[in-house]
Design an enzyme around this catalytic site. Structure first.
Site, mmCIF file in Angstrom:
data_model
loop_
_atom_site.group_PDB
_atom_site.id
_atom_site.type_symbol
_atom_site.label_atom_id
_atom_site.label_comp_id
_atom_site.label_asym_id
_atom_site.label_seq_id
_atom_site.Cartn_x
_atom_site.Cartn_y
_atom_site.Cartn_z
ATOM 1 N N GLU A 1 -14.510 -9.878 -52.988
ATOM 2 C CA GLU A 1 -14.765 -8.942 -51.895
ATOM 3 C C GLU A 1 -15.328 -9.670 -50.672
ATOM 4 O O GLU A 1 -15.089 -9.260 -49.537
ATOM 5 C CB GLU A 1 -15.710 -7.833 -52.388
ATOM 6 C CG GLU A 1 -15.762 -6.602 -51.515
ATOM 7 C CD GLU A 1 -14.449 -5.823 -51.394
ATOM 8 O OE1 GLU A 1 -13.473 -6.135 -52.115
ATOM 9 O OE2 GLU A 1 -14.389 -4.917 -50.548
ATOM 10 N N HIS B 1 -8.216 -6.778 -44.428
ATOM 11 C CA HIS B 1 -9.040 -6.822 -45.646
ATOM 12 C C HIS B 1 -8.218 -7.374 -46.814
ATOM 13 O O HIS B 1 -8.622 -8.342 -47.469
ATOM 14 C CB HIS B 1 -9.532 -5.404 -45.959
ATOM 15 C CG HIS B 1 -10.366 -5.297 -47.196
ATOM 16 N ND1 HIS B 1 -11.732 -5.257 -47.175
ATOM 17 C CD2 HIS B 1 -10.025 -5.235 -48.513
ATOM 18 C CE1 HIS B 1 -12.210 -5.171 -48.410
ATOM 19 N NE2 HIS B 1 -11.186 -5.151 -49.249
ATOM 20 N N GLU B 2 -7.061 -6.780 -47.048
ATOM 21 C CA GLU B 2 -6.253 -7.223 -48.193
ATOM 22 C C GLU B 2 -5.756 -8.654 -47.986
ATOM 23 O O GLU B 2 -5.643 -9.414 -48.942
ATOM 24 C CB GLU B 2 -5.079 -6.259 -48.438
ATOM 25 C CG GLU B 2 -5.495 -4.829 -48.792
ATOM 26 C CD GLU B 2 -6.478 -4.704 -49.951
ATOM 27 O OE1 GLU B 2 -6.434 -5.547 -50.875
ATOM 28 O OE2 GLU B 2 -7.319 -3.775 -49.925
ATOM 29 N N HIS C 1 -8.276 -10.961 -49.370
ATOM 30 C CA HIS C 1 -8.100 -11.135 -50.815
ATOM 31 C C HIS C 1 -6.906 -12.061 -51.083
ATOM 32 O O HIS C 1 -6.939 -12.917 -51.966
ATOM 33 C CB HIS C 1 -7.822 -9.781 -51.484
ATOM 34 C CG HIS C 1 -9.015 -8.878 -51.634
ATOM 35 N ND1 HIS C 1 -10.141 -9.239 -52.334
ATOM 36 C CD2 HIS C 1 -9.249 -7.607 -51.192
ATOM 37 C CE1 HIS C 1 -11.021 -8.224 -52.318
ATOM 38 N NE2 HIS C 1 -10.498 -7.227 -51.618
#
Ligand code: ZN
Length: 501
Positions: free
Chosen positions: A292, A262-263, A266
């Site tokens: 997001e 997830h990170e 980003h």
């Protein structure tokens, strides 16, 4: 004109540098700072924040922006975008009086403290007066701006510029109408087995497997790094230094793996801005929702796909041979896509997640426009959990007190980005696969060059030069809508759970 644009960039770079310095202090605070540093660090971050605000609202900067705004047709397109975005930021910053900023920060610091205690004792009433004050202060903030139809619009505009209550209400209603029965249909089916993902998963192996994957995604460790923290986040000090964080639970690898992916999503976005934008306010995500969407795309559309696990399963089993001795790629695919209506948003699966978010969004609106009193918030929360998810928290600690957002910032504008991100992610991923058919075949080989290239060209490059909505529309050929997300869920979970019709 030339000298004025140079002067503008010099001033804006100064603001960006000060912000980066402050971010570095924040990163350190959340990773390596000894506990004894807390008081001094809070002061240092506040001092830098005040200097940033002073520079960012300087009257000379305002005159320069007014001047340049009158002559944008004489500027290169990227400079014209810079002037437009910088002027928008400037006008927002000067409308909020210093006295309000100080009052609000003091209130939030105190509320955050009380929230910690209220959560430990599951006692919402203890923090309710603070939340009521936050609602008042949030309305006061909204009133600094003109031209918004709903007080939440001014707050939403900070995170998701251009997005309004009038647009979100029907969008979310349409989404909810489809999601609630889908969740009910899935819960009637036998649950997936994920028991083998609880056991002994050595920390170092979790980290190294997670990193191997993000290297394949294309996250560049020469322009970033990963460290441990309590609540994973991504932070950038420039396009060439974008850092991610994770946390590890030795008894369950899902936390570390999916938060890393997830990170990294980003991080890929931040590493992927056009290098010419570095040091300007254009080197940032176009909105919370679009940011997001990038994290969710790599976490879910990629990291929870069958193709992904077909490729990465052997490496995963090699890292954890005992726990995974008796399972195959398909079993892992099913386990990481288990759907369970649960109490906690951050633990929710892809299908139920947006229901948690929309519940919060609707309650924010009701609080701001006076339809709901703060004292009645826990009951409203629990009633909506019952209708949407069929589960009700036994205490407010697992209900209205679970997220930090309302206790550490405004009430309003805080949640829509999570749901928009899921919608944008599905829409962008579907368009990427349609434009670049080799994406699937590459994914099956653990390669992501085509997907990365498409995202770079259509999303990352732009930074803040265009709005999220314009980026999604241009990239996919249609304005943002819940359709692609619902199609994605129906196809994937229809097959996983044997749903018909
Ligand atoms: Zn995120």
């Amino acid at each position: 004109m030339e000298t004025r644009i140079t002067e503008l960039k010099r001033r804006l770079a100064e603001v960006e540098d000060l912000k980066a310095a402050s971010h570095l202090l924040t990163w350190d605070q959340a990773t390596y700072m000894p506990p004894g540093g807390a008081a001094a660090r809070a002061r240092q971050v506040a001092t830098l924040g005040a200097v940033v605000h002073e520079r960012a609202t300087d009257a000379g900067l305002g005159r320069l922006l007014d001047d340049l705004s009158a002559h944008t047709d004489a500027l290169a397109p990227v400079d014209a975008d810079l002037v437009r975005v910088a002027r928008h930021d400037f006008e927002r910053a000067v409308r909020v009086p210093d006295a309000y900023v100080r009052r609000f920060s003091a209130h939030v610091a105190h509320t955050y403290e009380n929230w910690g205690k209220a959560r430990d004792t599951a006692d919402f009433a203890a923090v309710a007066p603070d939340v009521a004050r936050t609602v008042d202060l949030s309305r006061e903030y909204a009133a600094f701006f003109e031209g918004f139809a709903h007080p939440a619009d001014a707050l939403i505009d900070v995170e998701d510029p251009g997005v309004t209550v009038a647009r979100l209400v029907p969008l979310f209603a349409a989404l909810r109408k489809e999601l609630v029965p889908l969740v009910q249909a899935i819960t009637r089916r036998p649950a997936a087995d994920d028991g083998f993902l609880t056991g002994d998963f050595p920390r170092r192996r979790q980290l190294s497997f997670g990193r191997k994957v993000v290297e394949r995604f294309g996250y560049d460790f020469t322009c970033g790094r990963e460290d441990l923290t309590r609540h994973p986040f991504t932070i950038a000090f420039g396009i060439g230094d974008v850092r991610i964080t994770t946390r590890v639970r030795p008894e369950d690898p899902r936390d570390a793996l999916f938060s890393t992916w997830h990170e990294a999503g980003h991080g890929l976005y931040e590493q992927g801005f056009d290098p010419a934008l570095d040091g300007t306010p254009l080197a940032a995500g176009a909105s919370s929702g679009l940011h997001e969407s990038q994290s969710r795309l790599w976490e879910n559309q990629v990291g929870r796909s069958r193709l992904f696990w077909e490729h990465f399963f052997p490496a995963f089993r090699k890292a954890f041979p005992v726990a995974l001795e008796r399972v195959d790629a398909e079993a892992v695919y099913r386990a990481v896509n288990k759907v369970v209506p649960s109490l906690i948003r951050t633990d929710a699966d892809e299908v139920t997640y947006n229901l948690h978010v929309m519940l919060r969004f609707d309650l924010e609106l009701a609080l701001l426009d006076g339809r709901l009193q703060v004292a009645d918030l826990p009951d409203a929360w629990n009633a909506r959990m019952e209708t949407d998810l069929g589960v009700v928290p036994r205490t407010d600690a697992d209900g209205v007190l679970q997220d930090v957002h309302w206790y550490f910032g405004h009430v309003g504008g805080q949640f829509q980005g999570y749901a928009l991100g899921n919608l944008y992610a599905a829409q962008l991923f579907a368009a990427a696969r349609a434009h670049r058919p080799e994406i699937d075949e590459q994914m099956q080989r653990g390669r992501f060059g085509a997907l990365r290239g498409w995202l770079r060209d259509h999303v990352w490059n732009h930074g803040r030069r265009r709005s999220a909505e314009a980026i999604v529309t241009a990239a996919t050929g249609a304005p943002p809508s819940p359709g692609p997300f619902l199609d994605y869920l129906r196809e994937k979970y229809g097959a996983l759970y044997g749903l018909t019709g």
